[in-house]
Design an enzyme around this catalytic site. Structure first.
Site, PDB file in Angstrom:
ATOM      1  N   LYS A 151     -20.436 -28.986 -24.350  1.00  0.00           N
ATOM      2  CA  LYS A 151     -21.380 -27.907 -24.002  1.00  0.00           C
ATOM      3  C   LYS A 151     -20.777 -27.014 -22.925  1.00  0.00           C
ATOM      4  CE  LYS A 151     -24.761 -28.562 -20.930  1.00  0.00           C
ATOM      5  NZ  LYS A 151     -24.858 -27.560 -19.863  1.00  0.00           N
ATOM      6  N   ASN A 152     -20.236 -27.612 -21.862  1.00  0.00           N
ATOM      7  CA  ASN A 152     -19.809 -26.796 -20.718  1.00  0.00           C
ATOM      8  C   ASN A 152     -18.493 -26.070 -20.962  1.00  0.00           C
ATOM      9  OD1 ASN A 152     -22.152 -27.457 -19.517  1.00  0.00           O
ATOM     10  ND2 ASN A 152     -21.302 -29.064 -18.215  1.00  0.00           N
ATOM     11  N   ARG A 175     -27.715 -21.696 -17.330  1.00  0.00           N
ATOM     12  CA  ARG A 175     -26.836 -21.420 -16.181  1.00  0.00           C
ATOM     13  C   ARG A 175     -25.646 -20.600 -16.622  1.00  0.00           C
ATOM     14  NH1 ARG A 175     -27.139 -21.538 -11.194  1.00  0.00           N
ATOM     15  NH2 ARG A 175     -25.253 -21.736  -9.987  1.00  0.00           N
ATOM     16  N   CYS A 178     -30.643 -26.011 -14.905  1.00  0.00           N
ATOM     17  CA  CYS A 178     -31.305 -27.171 -14.288  1.00  0.00           C
ATOM     18  C   CYS A 178     -31.585 -26.911 -12.806  1.00  0.00           C
ATOM     19  CB  CYS A 178     -30.421 -28.397 -14.429  1.00  0.00           C
ATOM     20  SG  CYS A 178     -30.129 -28.826 -16.150  1.00  0.00           S
ATOM     21  N   ARG A 211     -28.603 -23.342  -5.925  1.00  0.00           N
ATOM     22  CA  ARG A 211     -27.356 -23.267  -6.692  1.00  0.00           C
ATOM     23  C   ARG A 211     -26.803 -21.849  -6.547  1.00  0.00           C
ATOM     24  NH1 ARG A 211     -27.952 -25.973 -12.549  1.00  0.00           N
ATOM     25  NH2 ARG A 211     -25.672 -26.059 -12.465  1.00  0.00           N
ATOM     26  N   PRO A 212     -26.224 -21.551  -5.364  1.00  0.00           N
ATOM     27  CA  PRO A 212     -25.748 -20.185  -5.098  1.00  0.00           C
ATOM     28  C   PRO A 212     -24.535 -19.805  -5.952  1.00  0.00           C
ATOM     29  CG  PRO A 212     -25.047 -21.662  -3.364  1.00  0.00           C
ATOM     30  CD  PRO A 212     -25.928 -22.471  -4.276  1.00  0.00           C
ATOM     31  N   ASP A 260     -22.161 -17.661  -4.439  1.00  0.00           N
ATOM     32  CA  ASP A 260     -21.359 -16.948  -3.433  1.00  0.00           C
ATOM     33  C   ASP A 260     -19.856 -17.049  -3.694  1.00  0.00           C
ATOM     34  OD1 ASP A 260     -22.077 -19.708  -2.731  1.00  0.00           O
ATOM     35  OD2 ASP A 260     -20.708 -19.404  -1.061  1.00  0.00           O
ATOM     36  N   GLN A 261     -19.399 -18.167  -4.232  1.00  0.00           N
ATOM     37  CA  GLN A 261     -17.959 -18.304  -4.488  1.00  0.00           C
ATOM     38  C   GLN A 261     -17.515 -17.445  -5.668  1.00  0.00           C
ATOM     39  OE1 GLN A 261     -15.938 -20.112  -2.291  1.00  0.00           O
ATOM     40  NE2 GLN A 261     -17.897 -19.916  -1.235  1.00  0.00           N
ATOM     41  N   ASP A 271     -22.705 -35.051 -13.605  1.00  0.00           N
ATOM     42  CA  ASP A 271     -23.525 -34.955 -14.822  1.00  0.00           C
ATOM     43  C   ASP A 271     -23.750 -36.319 -15.472  1.00  0.00           C
ATOM     44  OD1 ASP A 271     -22.314 -31.704 -15.950  1.00  0.00           O
ATOM     45  OD2 ASP A 271     -23.677 -32.332 -14.357  1.00  0.00           O
ATOM     46  N   ARG A 330     -31.394 -28.726 -25.064  1.00  0.00           N
ATOM     47  CA  ARG A 330     -30.468 -27.682 -24.624  1.00  0.00           C
ATOM     48  C   ARG A 330     -29.027 -28.165 -24.720  1.00  0.00           C
ATOM     49  NH1 ARG A 330     -30.836 -26.351 -18.774  1.00  0.00           N
ATOM     50  NH2 ARG A 330     -28.743 -25.636 -19.273  1.00  0.00           N
TER      51      ARG A 330
HETATM   52  C1  EPZ Z   1     -21.289 -26.652 -13.870  1.00  0.00           C
HETATM   53  O1  EPZ Z   1     -22.310 -26.057 -13.106  1.00  0.00           O
HETATM   54  C2  EPZ Z   1     -22.004 -27.344 -15.011  1.00  0.00           C
HETATM   55  N1  EPZ Z   1     -22.731 -26.358 -15.790  1.00  0.00           N
HETATM   56  C3  EPZ Z   1     -22.960 -28.395 -14.475  1.00  0.00           C
HETATM   57  O2  EPZ Z   1     -23.447 -29.113 -15.602  1.00  0.00           O
HETATM   58  C4  EPZ Z   1     -22.203 -29.378 -13.595  1.00  0.00           C
HETATM   59  O3  EPZ Z   1     -23.150 -30.224 -12.961  1.00  0.00           O
HETATM   60  C5  EPZ Z   1     -21.398 -28.644 -12.525  1.00  0.00           C
HETATM   61  O4  EPZ Z   1     -20.557 -27.645 -13.131  1.00  0.00           O
HETATM   62  C6  EPZ Z   1     -20.508 -29.587 -11.724  1.00  0.00           C
HETATM   63  O5  EPZ Z   1     -19.637 -30.251 -12.605  1.00  0.00           O
HETATM   64  C7  EPZ Z   1     -22.037 -25.586 -16.655  1.00  0.00           C
HETATM   65  O6  EPZ Z   1     -20.834 -25.725 -16.788  1.00  0.00           O
HETATM   66  C8  EPZ Z   1     -22.836 -24.590 -17.435  1.00  0.00           C
HETATM   67  P1  EPZ Z   1     -20.483 -25.817  -9.587  1.00  0.00           P
HETATM   68  P2  EPZ Z   1     -21.894 -25.017 -11.925  1.00  0.00           P
HETATM   69  O7  EPZ Z   1     -20.313 -24.373  -9.373  1.00  0.00           O
HETATM   70  O8  EPZ Z   1     -20.706 -24.267 -12.334  1.00  0.00           O
HETATM   71  C9  EPZ Z   1     -22.069 -25.324  -5.171  1.00  0.00           C
HETATM   72  C10 EPZ Z   1     -24.981 -30.029 -17.074  1.00  0.00           C
HETATM   73  O9  EPZ Z   1     -25.735 -30.989 -16.938  1.00  0.00           O
HETATM   74  N2  EPZ Z   1     -21.707 -23.910  -5.347  1.00  0.00           N
HETATM   75  O10 EPZ Z   1     -19.287 -26.674  -9.854  1.00  0.00           O
HETATM   76  O11 EPZ Z   1     -23.108 -24.285 -11.511  1.00  0.00           O
HETATM   77  C11 EPZ Z   1     -23.218 -25.738  -6.086  1.00  0.00           C
HETATM   78  O12 EPZ Z   1     -24.460 -25.445  -5.496  1.00  0.00           O
HETATM   79  C12 EPZ Z   1     -24.829 -29.039 -15.962  1.00  0.00           C
HETATM   80  O13 EPZ Z   1     -24.264 -29.809 -18.081  1.00  0.00           O
HETATM   81  C13 EPZ Z   1     -21.767 -23.060  -4.247  1.00  0.00           C
HETATM   82  O14 EPZ Z   1     -22.136 -23.463  -3.156  1.00  0.00           O
HETATM   83  O15 EPZ Z   1     -21.506 -26.053 -10.780  1.00  0.00           O
HETATM   84  C14 EPZ Z   1     -22.985 -27.226  -6.211  1.00  0.00           C
HETATM   85  O16 EPZ Z   1     -23.522 -27.891  -5.082  1.00  0.00           O
HETATM   86  C15 EPZ Z   1     -25.757 -29.340 -14.804  1.00  0.00           C
HETATM   87  N3  EPZ Z   1     -21.425 -21.747  -4.414  1.00  0.00           N
HETATM   88  C16 EPZ Z   1     -21.458 -27.344  -6.187  1.00  0.00           C
HETATM   89  O17 EPZ Z   1     -20.973 -26.138  -5.590  1.00  0.00           O
HETATM   90  C17 EPZ Z   1     -21.008 -21.247  -5.623  1.00  0.00           C
HETATM   91  O18 EPZ Z   1     -20.689 -20.050  -5.710  1.00  0.00           O
HETATM   92  C18 EPZ Z   1     -20.830 -27.476  -7.565  1.00  0.00           C
HETATM   93  O19 EPZ Z   1     -21.327 -26.427  -8.370  1.00  0.00           O
HETATM   94  C19 EPZ Z   1     -20.942 -22.145  -6.732  1.00  0.00           C
HETATM   95  C20 EPZ Z   1     -21.296 -23.457  -6.562  1.00  0.00           C
END
Ligand code: EPZ
Length: 419
Positions: free
Chosen positions: A22-23, A93, A117, A122-123, A125-126, A306, A398
């Site tokens: 999916k991802n 997302r 979810c 879930r910012p 900013d990066q 996950d 989903r």
């Molecule tokens: C992806 O979400 C996945 N979703 C999530 O899977 C998965 O939990 C996550 O990566 C971590 O592996 C998709 O790929 C669609 P992150 P993503 O950016 O990209 C913080 C599922 O069940 N962060 O790696 O949103 C964030 O808040 C879903 O399939 C910032 O602070 O995750 C989190 O605490 C749920 N600023 C951490 O980093 C940013 O700009 C990791 O988030 C981005 C993220």
């Protein structure tokens, strides 16, 4: 309203075929918008999030032809707008990946803030830090829509303050069309990041280092079409592995990349599972009682967040005391309220959950509070004493293809009930 009805107590036995990731799919499909040729994508999971991304591509003007449930042909040449519709973007997302691909195609992008979810804040900013470093300017947020524009995109060095799958993928996409070289440091290393980089290179991009914490992208002027097959879903596979271990079953998980499963296999072995690995499959079974253990979620190659709710169910019935540390998200323990209804003994303090294992969960009516929490409720129902009903299953649909058929094929007494 639809729900799952599950009678627990049956060890899962048989084979399960794992679908495309999916991802990976929700990143690769938006990346098609960077190409100026037809793309044929295979091994897509037949799930709602994929259908939504395909709807967004159609809304942007792309021609999308569903060849089969797992294969689609997309002609992105007719894409004629940089604006993603609000009513589609808020369902998931992955819609934010259109920021990177439309910025790369048009130097402009307008994408509503994503849904998905609810794990607390879930910012993005990066993501925005990366786009800005490439020369994009963000207009003031209006109607919860991110609007970016760039005179030109120029390569730059970007250090991610936090390891982020989304930000790494998004910046990689935009950087493909930036002039010069972009270096992303402290990059995410998940299998779906590598899959996206491979896909972009199939389009004619020049990316190296994906899967390490430093990714180098040399911008190119154009990206052509290609044929591509998505990698298997590490988390879907891990979910069926956890279900096999929870029920004391014996399951052959087919169509996987064993290397992607390493952290999950290691933890399940620690809990008493036995795993035999083959080229593109693994057999998992358990003869011993479930052993307690400690788990900490981390970016890849650590134990994936996950899989946290799914392993939480195992810890709730593993003899002894287990500590579960959710180190990626601030609020990913909401499913424990549902598990407590089934008798789980667990205390939460911030990012730490401490389980005192019990013999058996009690069947009850529970809710899927998000995608992976929903999968965990299915596992809980499979081991509980009696008939469990799982509500709000739209979250599960989903992200898990044919989940009832796959569990029934393993012997589960599970049915979809329309109320
Ligand atoms: C992806 O979400 C996945 N979703 C999530 O899977 C998965 O939990 C996550 O990566 C971590 O592996 C998709 O790929 C669609 P992150 P993503 O950016 O990209 C913080 C599922 O069940 N962060 O790696 O949103 C964030 O808040 C879903 O399939 C910032 O602070 O995750 C989190 O605490 C749920 N600023 C951490 O980093 C940013 O700009 C990791 O988030 C981005 C993220």
């Amino acid at each position: 309203m639809k729900k799952y009805r599950i009678r627990g107590g049956i060890p899962l036995v048989g084979e399960v075929n794992i679908s495309g990731a999916k991802n990976a799919a929700v990143a690769i499909l938006p990346a098609v918008a960077l190409a100026d040729g037809i793309c044929r994508i295979e091994n897509l999971p037949d799930i709602e999030d994929v259908a939504t991304v395909l709807e967004i591509l159609r809304a942007l003007g792309a021609e999308v032809r569903r060849v089969s449930p797992s294969t689609v042909e997309i002609n992105p040449c007719t894409i004629d707008t940089e604006t993603v519709p609000y009513d589609l973007a808020r369902h998931m997302r992955g819609s934010y990946y259109f920021l990177g691909s439309l910025l790369g195609r048009f130097r402009r992008a307008r994408v509503p803030l994503p849904g998905g979810c609810d794990f607390g804040e879930r910012p993005i900013d990066q993501h925005l830090k990366g786009f800005t470093a490439l020369g994009a300017v963000q207009a003031p947020l209006e109607n919860a829509t991110v609007a970016l524009s760039a005179e030109k995109l120029v390569g730059n060095s970007i250090y991610m303050d936090k390891v982020s799958v989304g930000a790494t993928a998004n910046v990689m996409m935009a950087a493909c069309k930036a002039r010069g070289i972009t270096i992303i440091e402290n990059a995410a290393k998940e299998p779906h990041i590598v899959d996206l980089a491979n896909f972009l290179n199939f389009l004619g991009a020049d990316i190296s280092g994906a899967g390490t914490d430093t990714v180098k992208i040399r911008g190119v002027d154009r990206l052509h079409g290609t044929n591509y097959s998505i990698i298997p879903d590490q988390i879907e596979a891990g979910t069926y592995m956890a279900a096999a271990v929870a029920t004391g079953g014996d399951v052959l998980v087919r169509g996987i990349i064993p290397k992607h499963m390493e952290s999950i296999s290691a933890k399940l072995r620690e809990m008493g599972a036995e795993i035999e690995e083959y080229d593109d499959a693994l057999r998992i079974f358990r003869k011993e009682p479930l052993r307690h253990c400690n788990v900490k979620t981390m970016p890849h190659p650590g134990f994936p967040t996950d899989m946290q709710p799914q392993i939480g169910v195992l810890l709730s019935i593993a003899e002894g005391r287990s500590v579960l540390n959710e180190d990626v998200y601030d609020k990913r323990f909401r499913y424990l309220d549902e598990l407590r209804r089934m008798g789980a003994q667990v205390e939460v303090d911030g990012k730490i959950a401490v389980f005192q294992g019990i013999d058996r969960l009690r069947a009850d009516t529970v809710k899927a509070v998000d995608l992976r929490a929903g999968a965990a409720m299915i596992i809980a129902g499979l081991v509980a004493d009696g008939v469990t009903e799982v509500e709000d299953i739209r979250h599960i649909e989903r992200g898990y293809e044919n989940v009832v058929e796959k569990f029934r094929a393993l012997g589960a007494d599970m049915e979809l009930v329309e109320v």
